[in-house]
Design a protein around this motif. Structure first.
Motif, PDB file in Angstrom:
ATOM      1  N   PHE A  89      53.924  49.536  67.244  1.00  0.00           N
ATOM      2  CA  PHE A  89      55.324  49.281  67.600  1.00  0.00           C
ATOM      3  C   PHE A  89      55.714  50.092  68.827  1.00  0.00           C
ATOM      4  O   PHE A  89      55.053  51.055  69.181  1.00  0.00           O
ATOM      5  CB  PHE A  89      56.267  49.577  66.422  1.00  0.00           C
ATOM      6  N   ASN A  90      56.802  49.682  69.465  1.00  0.00           N
ATOM      7  CA  ASN A  90      57.304  50.343  70.658  1.00  0.00           C
ATOM      8  C   ASN A  90      58.801  50.575  70.503  1.00  0.00           C
ATOM      9  O   ASN A  90      59.514  49.693  70.027  1.00  0.00           O
ATOM     10  CB  ASN A  90      57.035  49.501  71.911  1.00  0.00           C
ATOM     11  N   VAL A  91      59.251  51.740  70.938  1.00  0.00           N
ATOM     12  CA  VAL A  91      60.651  52.112  70.810  1.00  0.00           C
ATOM     13  C   VAL A  91      61.124  52.696  72.135  1.00  0.00           C
ATOM     14  O   VAL A  91      60.394  53.444  72.784  1.00  0.00           O
ATOM     15  CB  VAL A  91      60.849  53.175  69.701  1.00  0.00           C
ATOM     16  N   LYS A  92      62.356  52.359  72.519  1.00  0.00           N
ATOM     17  CA  LYS A  92      62.972  52.971  73.698  1.00  0.00           C
ATOM     18  C   LYS A  92      64.169  53.790  73.245  1.00  0.00           C
ATOM     19  O   LYS A  92      65.000  53.325  72.469  1.00  0.00           O
ATOM     20  CB  LYS A  92      63.433  51.898  74.681  1.00  0.00           C
ATOM     21  N   TYR A  93      64.225  55.018  73.747  1.00  0.00           N
ATOM     22  CA  TYR A  93      65.368  55.897  73.513  1.00  0.00           C
ATOM     23  C   TYR A  93      66.114  56.025  74.839  1.00  0.00           C
ATOM     24  O   TYR A  93      65.532  56.444  75.837  1.00  0.00           O
ATOM     25  CB  TYR A  93      64.903  57.282  73.066  1.00  0.00           C
ATOM     26  N   TYR A  94      67.395  55.666  74.842  1.00  0.00           N
ATOM     27  CA  TYR A  94      68.184  55.700  76.059  1.00  0.00           C
ATOM     28  C   TYR A  94      69.139  56.893  76.060  1.00  0.00           C
ATOM     29  O   TYR A  94      69.894  57.093  75.107  1.00  0.00           O
ATOM     30  CB  TYR A  94      69.020  54.417  76.195  1.00  0.00           C
ATOM     31  N   PRO A  95      69.123  57.679  77.149  1.00  0.00           N
ATOM     32  CA  PRO A  95      70.088  58.762  77.277  1.00  0.00           C
ATOM     33  C   PRO A  95      71.463  58.180  77.648  1.00  0.00           C
ATOM     34  O   PRO A  95      71.522  57.061  78.115  1.00  0.00           O
ATOM     35  CB  PRO A  95      69.532  59.625  78.408  1.00  0.00           C
ATOM     36  N   ALA A 124      53.440  53.293  69.937  1.00  0.00           N
ATOM     37  CA  ALA A 124      52.571  53.655  68.822  1.00  0.00           C
ATOM     38  C   ALA A 124      51.571  52.541  68.595  1.00  0.00           C
ATOM     39  O   ALA A 124      51.943  51.413  68.298  1.00  0.00           O
ATOM     40  CB  ALA A 124      53.404  53.884  67.565  1.00  0.00           C
ATOM     41  N   GLY A 125      50.302  52.856  68.773  1.00  0.00           N
ATOM     42  CA  GLY A 125      49.227  51.896  68.536  1.00  0.00           C
ATOM     43  C   GLY A 125      48.507  52.214  67.242  1.00  0.00           C
ATOM     44  O   GLY A 125      48.932  53.077  66.469  1.00  0.00           O
ATOM     45  N   THR A 126      47.403  51.539  67.013  1.00  0.00           N
ATOM     46  CA  THR A 126      46.664  51.762  65.766  1.00  0.00           C
ATOM     47  C   THR A 126      45.869  53.069  65.795  1.00  0.00           C
ATOM     48  O   THR A 126      45.518  53.584  64.739  1.00  0.00           O
ATOM     49  CB  THR A 126      45.704  50.591  65.495  1.00  0.00           C
ATOM     50  N   ALA A 127      45.595  53.609  66.986  1.00  0.00           N
ATOM     51  CA  ALA A 127      44.779  54.820  67.067  1.00  0.00           C
ATOM     52  C   ALA A 127      45.461  55.968  67.822  1.00  0.00           C
ATOM     53  O   ALA A 127      44.892  57.050  67.934  1.00  0.00           O
ATOM     54  CB  ALA A 127      43.449  54.510  67.735  1.00  0.00           C
TER      55      ALA A 127
END
Length: 157
Positions: free
Chosen positions: A112-118, A78-81
């Motif tokens: 921000f950055n997020v990782k979703y792990y299976p 997720a960036g500013t734009a």
């Protein structure tokens, strides 16, 4: 001989007052319409952001394939734009799954950055930021979007 009789009519001042009132009302209507359009656009972008975050969580729970290979993780940037969801397979191949460029005037902060792990939807954050504030630039519309550390649920307030 005919006499001239006065016919009831509006004076020039009365006509000018009516025209001025119409102008004032139409200006108020135009401003109100513009503000409602901005709110609709803002709410639409907010719902799309929540949808992309929920999609990342759902994909990690269902453990769908990326590039016909086992998914390693789903990366939400997720960036500013804009916001982008990318799938990474076990061989480090990538596939963009979904993205959104915010409508004109709408910004988000901080990035921000997020990782979703299976397969359990485990969530990790690249920084100590668990969400963002989405604003429309006018200060009239703002929403805080947060992601839970436990379960990766997105919430907007």
């Amino acid at each position: 001989m005919k006499t001239l009789s006065a016919k009831p009519a509006f004076t020039l001042v009365e006509i000018l007052i009516v025209i001025m009132m119409i102008g004032i009302f139409s200006t108020g209507f135009a401003i109100s319409y513009s503000n409602s359009q901005k709110k609709v656009t803002f709410e639409s972008d907010k719902e799309k952001v929540l949808s992309i975050i929920q999609k990342a969580r759902n994909l990690s729970l269902t453990n769908l394939m990326v590039n016909d290979k086992q998914a390693d993780y789903y990366y939400l940037e997720a960036g500013t734009a804009s916001i982008t969801l990318t799938g990474y397979d076990i061989d480090a191949g990538t596939s963009e799954i979904d993205s959104l460029t915010f409508s004109s005037g709408i910004t988000a902060s901080p990035a921000f950055n997020v990782k979703y792990y299976p397969p359990y939807g485990t969530v990790t954050f690249d920084a100590n930021t668990h969400g963002m504030i989405l604003t429309d630039g006018t200060g009239n519309n703002a929403s805080t979007i947060t992601i839970s550390e436990f379960g990766g649920f997105a919430n907007a307030t």
